[in-house]
Write an enzyme that holds these catalytic residues in place. Structure first.
Site, short mmCIF file in Angstrom:
data_model
loop_
_atom_site.label_atom_id
_atom_site.label_comp_id
_atom_site.label_asym_id
_atom_site.label_seq_id
_atom_site.Cartn_x
_atom_site.Cartn_y
_atom_site.Cartn_z
N HIS A 280 -4.61 3.98 0.95
CA HIS A 280 -5.29 4.48 2.15
C HIS A 280 -4.90 5.94 2.41
CE1 HIS A 280 -6.75 0.54 2.83
NE2 HIS A 280 -5.61 0.00 3.25
N ASP B 20 -14.60 2.39 -0.64
CA ASP B 20 -13.93 1.14 -1.03
C ASP B 20 -13.04 1.36 -2.25
OD1 ASP B 20 -13.30 -1.52 -0.77
OD2 ASP B 20 -15.09 -2.25 -1.83
N LEU C 88 -22.32 20.16 9.89
CA LEU C 88 -22.38 18.73 9.57
C LEU C 88 -21.99 17.85 10.76
CD1 LEU C 88 -22.33 16.45 7.24
CD2 LEU C 88 -19.87 16.88 7.22
N ARG D 39 -0.55 -1.03 -0.78
CA ARG D 39 -1.95 -0.72 -0.44
C ARG D 39 -2.06 0.52 0.46
NH1 ARG D 39 -5.86 -4.48 -0.91
NH2 ARG D 39 -6.90 -3.66 0.92
N GLU E 273 -31.59 5.05 -0.66
CA GLU E 273 -31.31 4.89 -2.09
C GLU E 273 -29.84 4.50 -2.24
OE1 GLU E 273 -33.42 5.15 -4.64
OE2 GLU E 273 -35.06 5.49 -3.22
N SER F 232 -21.60 -5.25 2.71
CA SER F 232 -20.50 -5.56 3.62
C SER F 232 -20.78 -5.20 5.09
CB SER F 232 -19.20 -4.87 3.15
OG SER F 232 -18.88 -5.28 1.83
C1 IPE Z 1 -16.09 -2.42 3.45
O1 IPE Z 1 -15.08 -2.63 2.56
C2 IPE Z 1 -15.54 -1.84 4.73
C3 IPE Z 1 -15.07 -0.46 4.63
C4 IPE Z 1 -15.20 0.32 3.60
C5 IPE Z 1 -14.44 0.05 5.82
P1 IPE Z 1 -14.32 -4.03 2.46
O2 IPE Z 1 -13.32 -3.88 1.38
O3 IPE Z 1 -13.83 -4.44 3.79
O4 IPE Z 1 -15.50 -4.99 2.04
P2 IPE Z 1 -15.49 -6.38 1.26
O5 IPE Z 1 -14.50 -7.26 1.97
O6 IPE Z 1 -15.06 -6.09 -0.13
O7 IPE Z 1 -16.88 -6.89 1.32
C1 IPE Z 2 -11.31 0.55 1.55
O1 IPE Z 2 -10.40 0.11 0.60
C2 IPE Z 2 -10.63 0.89 2.85
C3 IPE Z 2 -10.92 -0.02 3.96
C4 IPE Z 2 -11.70 -1.06 3.90
C5 IPE Z 2 -10.27 0.25 5.22
P1 IPE Z 2 -9.88 -1.40 0.55
O2 IPE Z 2 -8.67 -1.49 1.40
O3 IPE Z 2 -10.98 -2.33 0.89
O4 IPE Z 2 -9.49 -1.50 -0.99
P2 IPE Z 2 -9.76 -2.73 -1.97
O5 IPE Z 2 -11.20 -3.07 -1.86
O6 IPE Z 2 -8.87 -3.84 -1.53
O7 IPE Z 2 -9.41 -2.18 -3.32
MG MG Z 3 -12.40 -3.26 -0.23
#
Ligand code: IPE
Ligand code: IPE
Ligand code: MG
Length: 248
Positions: A39, A22, A133, A35, A209, A198
């Site tokens: 990614h 995340d 792995l 954004r 853990e 999530s």
């Molecule tokens: C959880 O992250 C999903 C993934 C890492 C793929 P999100 O960014 O979607 O989760 P929320 O919305 O903050 O809970």
């Molecule tokens: C995680 O990063 C990647 C996916 C959920 C696909 P986010 O895109 O959720 O990044 P934030 O949480 O908005 O920073």
């Molecule tokens: Mg996120």
């Protein structure tokens, strides 16, 4: 030369590590970037963590790459994420094979664009015989959805007379989950400091853990991963029982 776990001060190597990757969007925003750039950079972290996990002899690594709920994001973001996934799957076959990584997935793969699904199947097949792995990507994955699908299958088997309702136990449920045959995660890492699951692996993380890292995913590399593993080594797992004291 292969790095030995002991050299990183790791007491114990977890068999299965699950990661909620995340913070890509926030990483980009902090730099006034789109954004998508977050990614893109996040893929480098995937490479680093997969390589390290393989080196350390971790058996299973499950990465939350795209949730069922992530389809709510703007079309341009989901389409780009799918495109990045397809490219990753295509480009990574050689590296996965060199590192003996076997690719698998959990989630509703039929939700993926057909081209990406075909690429996933191709990479999965190309790495199927690897013995290192097991890398499990959670794609269009939601834990409630997974449990619901399992319940539906068990109900159908009961109606067909193949299973008696009274015989349904935890093993029956586990066998119908996408993770059938995979041991439960020992360690769940979430990056970017968020304190929530999530909808990830709700059944499987019963006794995992938790390590929450403040680092945003695009900056989460080998060192941060090793830090999380060291933190895991300091935990005392009891599984509801009492801890056995070390012998004097
Ligand atoms: C959880 O992250 C999903 C993934 C890492 C793929 P999100 O960014 O979607 O989760 P929320 O919305 O903050 O809970
Ligand atoms: C995680 O990063 C990647 C996916 C959920 C696909 P986010 O895109 O959720 O990044 P934030 O949480 O908005 O920073
Ligand atoms: Mg996120």
């Amino acid at each position: 030369m292969k790095t030995q776990p002991a050299s990183h001060g790791l007491k114990e190597i977890p068999r299965h590590v699950a990661v909620i990757m995340d913070g890509n969007g926030r990483w980009a925003r902090q730099r006034m970037l789109n954004r998508i750039e977050g990614h893109r950079r996040g893929i480098e972290s995937v490479r680093a963590v997969v390589r390290t996990a393989g080196e350390l002899g971790i058996a299973y690594l499950t990465l939350y790459a795209f949730s069922k709920e992530n389809w709510k994001r703007p079309k341009v973001e989901t389409a780009t994420l799918m495109h990045l996934l397809g490219t990753f799957l295509r480009r990574e076959i050689g590296e996965l094979n060199r590192n003996k990584v076997r690719l698998k997935a959990i989630g509703v793969l039929e939700d993926l664009p057909p081209k990406v699904l075909r690429q996933f199947r191709a990479t999965e097949a190309a790495t199927a015989k690897n013995t290192g792995l097991t890398l499990i990507l959670a794609l269009s994955y939601g834990a409630r959805d997974e449990i619901t699908r399992a319940a539906r299958e068990i109900a159908a088997e009961a109606v067909a007379g193949r299973i008696a309702p009274a015989s349904v136990d935890e093993k029956t449920v586990a066998r119908h989950l996408d993770t059938a045959g995979v041991p439960d995660p020992d360690l769940l890492i979430r990056t970017s400091g968020e304190l929530r699951v999530s909808n990830f692996l709700l059944w499987q993380i019963s006794y995992a853990e938790f390590v929450v890292s403040p680092t945003l995913w695009p900056d989460f590399r080998r060192e941060q991963f090793l830090d999380a593993l060291r933190e895991f080594g300091r935990r005392h797992r009891r599984f509801g029982g009492v801890e056995s004291l070390p012998r004097a």
